[in-house]
Design a protein around this motif. Structure first.
Motif, PDB file in Angstrom:
ATOM      1  N   UNK A 150       2.498  69.861  -0.148  1.00 48.08           N
ATOM      2  CA  UNK A 150       1.524  70.818   0.390  1.00 48.08           C
ATOM      3  C   UNK A 150       1.150  70.491   1.830  1.00 48.08           C
ATOM      4  N   UNK A 151       1.064  69.194   2.148  1.00 45.00           N
ATOM      5  CA  UNK A 151       0.633  68.790   3.488  1.00 45.00           C
ATOM      6  C   UNK A 151       1.760  68.865   4.515  1.00 45.00           C
ATOM      7  N   UNK A 152       2.997  68.924   4.068  1.00 42.13           N
ATOM      8  CA  UNK A 152       4.124  68.977   5.001  1.00 42.13           C
ATOM      9  C   UNK A 152       4.814  70.332   5.011  1.00 42.13           C
ATOM     10  N   UNK A 153       4.310  71.256   4.205  1.00 38.15           N
ATOM     11  CA  UNK A 153       4.933  72.582   4.136  1.00 38.15           C
ATOM     12  C   UNK A 153       4.740  73.327   5.452  1.00 38.15           C
ATOM     13  N   UNK A 154       5.780  74.052   5.856  1.00 38.17           N
ATOM     14  CA  UNK A 154       5.634  74.935   7.003  1.00 38.17           C
ATOM     15  C   UNK A 154       4.917  76.198   6.565  1.00 38.17           C
ATOM     16  N   UNK A 155       3.702  76.384   7.029  1.00 38.99           N
ATOM     17  CA  UNK A 155       2.865  77.470   6.512  1.00 38.99           C
ATOM     18  C   UNK A 155       2.845  78.683   7.441  1.00 38.99           C
ATOM     19  N   UNK A 156       2.887  79.837   6.804  1.00 34.57           N
ATOM     20  CA  UNK A 156       2.657  81.108   7.474  1.00 34.57           C
ATOM     21  C   UNK A 156       1.330  81.637   6.954  1.00 34.57           C
ATOM     22  N   UNK A 157       0.400  82.055   7.815  1.00 32.18           N
ATOM     23  CA  UNK A 157      -0.874  82.589   7.314  1.00 32.18           C
ATOM     24  C   UNK A 157      -0.637  83.705   6.304  1.00 32.18           C
ATOM     25  N   UNK A 158      -1.460  83.731   5.270  1.00 34.03           N
ATOM     26  CA  UNK A 158      -1.259  84.709   4.197  1.00 34.03           C
ATOM     27  C   UNK A 158      -1.242  86.133   4.723  1.00 34.03           C
TER      28      UNK A 158
END
Length: 326
Positions: free
Chosen positions: A123-131
């Motif tokens: 979860x802390x290293x995931x490449x996130x896109x805003x919802x």
């Protein structure tokens, strides 16, 4: 005819929902049968829970979470409505409110499963896109544009409160107070043309005491705080509010944020967003969007001070009256 026979009768209803209880308080004429109202209110919150629960693997939300990226998934009207509101407030808050944090919520043990180090790392290293950039919502269905797990715990209770209020109105009841676990909405006025009185809870994990008192008419209130749900990691208490930038619980945040808005779905989501932003960044944004908000901050000496925004909570912290001073 006696005077008592013409006075409105107080009705207090409640029932289970979302791991807690809903409540409703209203007055009606003598002879009014509250049981149809109770049944309709229970059905309303059951519908919300059945569609949006992360604890029920068969919920509509969990079906959407399990669907492959790019595949349209049929979604009932109420779920699509809440998703749309969540994405709108996510965009308006600059991503501080993000319904796409389901993987982090689960990883840190705030869902139906215990915390797990491997999931926390992911979860802390995931490449996130805003919802608000990760979904496309159609007339009857929804699809994910990137891998994302949705969690609606920061908005579903508020929506459930609004459904309770709508149910009262559908039964011809124009005045009442409804709530789920501290998220409240007031309709009209009490008998005698008096506003509904609601306590803002002090951020104290050991006991439930009021910090201040609100009087509301046709408005909703929600509070997000660090003092009810948390995990202990290496001797440090971390609240359930997730930092979308880290995929982890907030390291620093207000003790609580209370928001008053027209609807409880708005108040609920914005209270979470302002917890993430904190008073320095959150207060100007609350002011921009015309929100009434109260940030309760802990000082180094353990005392609590308030920073208020809007008409209900004076811009001057000293003007916020505590319940004990009234």
């Amino acid at each position: 005819m006696s005077k008592m026979s013409t006075e409105p009768v107080r009705h207090a209803l409640n029932g289970p929902t979302m791991g807690t209880r809903w409540s409703a308080l209203f007055f009606a004429q003598t002879g009014f049968d509250p049981e149809p109202v109770r049944a309709a209110m229970q059905a309303a919150v059951d519908e919300v829970d059945g569609q949006m629960s992360t604890w029920n693997p068969d919920s509509d939300l969990m079906r959407l979470n399990a669907a492959p990226v790019g595949v349209w998934v049929a979604a009932p009207d109420r779920l699509r409505e809440v998703l749309q509101r969540g994405l709108e407030i996510g965009r308006a808050s600059g991503g501080a409110f993000d319904i796409g944090m389901g993987d982090a919520v689960t990883a840190w043990g705030f869902g139906p499963e215990a915390a797990a180090p491997d999931r926390i790392h992911a979860a802390m290293t995931a490449g996130r896109v805003p919802a608000h950039e990760a979904f496309e919502i159609g007339e009857t269905s929804v699809r994910k544009l990137v891998p994302v797990d949705i969690d609606l715990n920061g908005i579903a209770k508020g929506y459930g409160v609004d459904r309770l209020a709508n149910t009262l109105q559908c039964h011809g009841i124009k005045a009442g107070l409804v709530g789920i676990d501290g998220e409240m909405r007031a309709l009209g006025l009490r008998p005698g043309q008096k506003a509904w009185t609601i306590a803002v809870e002090a951020p104290d994990s050991e006991r439930r005491v009021p910090h201040s008192i609100l009087t509301l008419q046709d408005a909703a209130v929600a509070t997000s705080g660090d003092y009810r749900h948390w995990v202990d990691v290496q001797g440090r208490r971390l609240s359930h509010t997730m930092d979308p930038g880290r995929g982890a619980p907030m390291l620093t945040s207000p003790a609580s944020v209370t928001v008053v808005a027209r609807s409880c779905v708005e108040a609920d989501a914005w209270a979470t967003a302002l917890m993430v932003l904190g008073a320095d960044r959150g207060a100007p944004l609350a002011r921009k969007h015309g929100l009434d908000a109260l940030f309760l901050l802990r000082d180094d000496d353990g005392s609590t001070r308030g920073v208020g925004v809007g008409r209900l909570f004076s811009e001057e912290p000293a003007a916020i009256a505590s319940a004990g001073e009234r």
